[in-house]
Design an enzyme around this catalytic site. Structure first.
Site, mmCIF file in Angstrom:
data_model
loop_
_atom_site.group_PDB
_atom_site.id
_atom_site.type_symbol
_atom_site.label_atom_id
_atom_site.label_comp_id
_atom_site.label_asym_id
_atom_site.label_seq_id
_atom_site.Cartn_x
_atom_site.Cartn_y
_atom_site.Cartn_z
ATOM 1 N N SER A 176 0.606 -1.355 -0.050
ATOM 2 C CA SER A 176 -0.058 -0.006 0.027
ATOM 3 C C SER A 176 0.771 1.322 -0.028
ATOM 4 C CB SER A 176 -1.049 -0.068 1.264
ATOM 5 O OG SER A 176 -0.282 -0.074 2.313
ATOM 6 N N HIS A 204 -5.388 -2.896 -2.819
ATOM 7 C CA HIS A 204 -4.905 -2.105 -3.830
ATOM 8 C C HIS A 204 -4.564 -2.744 -5.094
ATOM 9 C CE1 HIS A 204 -4.369 1.001 -0.748
ATOM 10 N NE2 HIS A 204 -3.962 0.098 0.040
ATOM 11 N N LYS A 235 -12.025 1.177 -1.754
ATOM 12 C CA LYS A 235 -11.260 1.762 -2.571
ATOM 13 C C LYS A 235 -11.472 1.769 -4.145
ATOM 14 C CE LYS A 235 -7.774 0.147 0.933
ATOM 15 N NZ LYS A 235 -8.066 1.050 1.857
HETATM 16 C C1 LIG Z 1 -3.570 -3.330 2.155
HETATM 17 C C2 LIG Z 1 -4.679 -2.985 2.872
HETATM 18 N N1 LIG Z 1 -5.432 -3.853 3.473
HETATM 19 C C3 LIG Z 1 -6.474 -3.222 4.284
HETATM 20 C C4 LIG Z 1 -6.799 -1.954 4.454
HETATM 21 C C5 LIG Z 1 -8.078 -1.418 5.218
HETATM 22 O O1 LIG Z 1 -9.212 -1.433 4.364
HETATM 23 P P1 LIG Z 1 -10.204 -0.363 5.055
HETATM 24 O O2 LIG Z 1 -9.915 1.136 4.741
HETATM 25 O O3 LIG Z 1 -11.534 -1.205 4.229
HETATM 26 O O4 LIG Z 1 -10.543 -0.850 6.305
HETATM 27 C C6 LIG Z 1 -5.874 -1.266 3.666
HETATM 28 C C7 LIG Z 1 -6.484 0.355 3.823
HETATM 29 O O5 LIG Z 1 -5.803 1.035 2.979
HETATM 30 C C8 LIG Z 1 -4.956 -1.558 3.066
HETATM 31 O O6 LIG Z 1 -4.099 -0.771 2.357
#
Ligand SMILES: Cc1ncc(COP(=O)(O)O)c(C=O)c1O
Length: 405
Positions: A176, A204, A235
């Protein structure tokens, strides 16, 4: 009891204090931020679907037909026809037999990791995994082995050392904060060799990689070969919430033991309606994914032309690593003066000494906007002594950004 003021002062002294910035109006490629019109270069709304007319309308229609909220957790009385249908659609989209919705990606990772890695077992996690994975590993009570970023030798060593106690390998698909991609095929091979499950977080990667935006596992031609994938609705899919795709048996287990699933209200109907519409758009307009890919490549090249190092990124997420937290903030503020908004990312989101601007393109950014933004960031970096040599391509000096279309 710790003193709140002292803790805030400590954060300020370390250059790690954060404040909320305010966006007026909907999320788009350009927004008004604290009163200033800027090019938005740090949103995860990669395909611009959060503000797409069809997605908006679908959310409104679902609210009209099914109401604003689900009223209870799924296991009590909140399980609605819409949840079931979206789970079927997401499972089919990702090439799995079953899927389970969660309140968010954070909750999906917490609940799923804790359900699959238990005391006495070992969970293996890439050192650059998202905080929700780190926290899921922490609350699982399993022993944690954090392997060096994408380092298969280090992971193999850990798996051997675990001596049969390995339960789960977990990784971001697209990292991320760095925009690089996990070595999915090798991870599958290691998981099989050591009798471990593999969980890949496509947060992502969905909508960005693979045929029709199906993610990094699909891009590697390995759909369905990973035990579990996590995807988010908040996202690329422009809505909110998350899902896990896996076998019906694991879904059954998660339904019974994943605490964030059990003890939290079901996703509200408008959110589900929006996600359906976003999936429909992705299916009907796969060209959006190609646009996003091209914009990512364009920004990487434009930043490199400014003498900036964009690391191992090969996606829509493009980091400019600065190192020092205060310097990253300074770079962010100077870019804002040029109407470019790329948030500075500091510890604990990234490791100490790797503070950065995390730039993220959207499919509906224009090429001239991205070129101009790279110039703004490049100039600011030069002023702060961050960038390498002067621009190589002679992009015309931009006095701010080109006009909105
Ligand atoms: C790789 C990854 N997993 C999970 C999440 C969390 O997702 P959410 O925003 O739906 O809580 C993020 C959030 O940026 C992320 O980058």
């Amino acid at each position: 009891m710790s003193d709140v003021g002292e803790r805030l002062d400590e954060l300020r002294a370390a250059g790690l204090h954060r404040r909320l910035r305010l966006i007026e109006g909907p999320q788009g490629p350009r927004v008004t931020l604290d009163g200033l019109e800027v090019l938005l270069l740090c949103s995860n709304n990669y395909l611009g679907l959060a503000d797409h007319p069809r997605v908006r309308q679908a959310a409104a229609d679902a609210a009209e037909r099914f109401g604003a909220g689900a009223g209870a957790s799924r296991l009590i009385s909140g399980n609605m026809e819409l949840h079931r249908r979206l789970e079927e659609e997401l499972a089919a989209f990702s090439g799995y037999e079953a899927a389970l919705l969660f309140g968010s990606g954070y909750l999906a990772n917490m609940g799923t990791i804790a359900a699959l890695a238990r005391r006495g077992e070992v969970v293996f996690s890439d050192e650059l995994n998202h905080a929700s994975i780190i926290d899921g590993c922490r609350i699982s009570r399993a022993e944690r082995f954090v392997y060096r970023h994408a380092d298969l030798e280090h992971l193999s060593w850990g798996l051997r050392k675990a001596d049969g106690r390995g339960a789960l390998i977990v990784t971001d698909a697209v990292f991320s904060m760095d925009g690089d991609v996990a070595p999915v095929a090798d991870l599958i091979e290691l998981a099989r060799r050591y009798g471990c499950r593999l969980m890949v977080d496509e947060a992502h990667a969905t909508g960005a990689l693979g045929p029709g935006g199906r993610g990094a596992v699909a891009e590697a031609g390995l759909s369905g070969e990973v035990d579990l994938i996590v995807g988010t609705l908040g996202k690329t899919l422009g809505s909110y919430g998350a899902y896990v795709c896996t076998s019906p048996e694991i879904v059954d287990l998660l339904t019974n033991v994943a605490r964030p699933f059990i003890f939290s209200t079901a996703l509200p109907p408008p959110v589900i309606g929006a996600a359906f519409a976003a999936l429909g758009l992705l299916d009907g307009q796969p060209g959006m994914v190609e646009h996003l890919r091209r914009n990512g490549a364009l920004l990487r090249t434009a930043l490199a032309d400014q003498g900036l190092d964009v690391g191992g990124s090969r996606t829509q997420i493009v980091p400019v690593v600065v190192g020092d937290a205060r310097l990253a903030m300074e770079l962010c503020e100077r870019a804002l003066e040029g109407h470019v908004f790329a948030q500075a990312i500091r510890p604990p989101t990234v490791p100490d000494g790797t503070s950065r601007l995390r730039l993220a393109v959207m499919a509906n950014h224009r090429a001239d906007e991205l070129q101009a933004a790279a110039h703004v960031v490049g100039e600011a970096a030069q002023e702060l002594g961050i960038a390498g040599p002067a621009p190589r391509t002679g992009i015309p000096p931009a006095s701010g950004l080109p006009r909105a279309a």
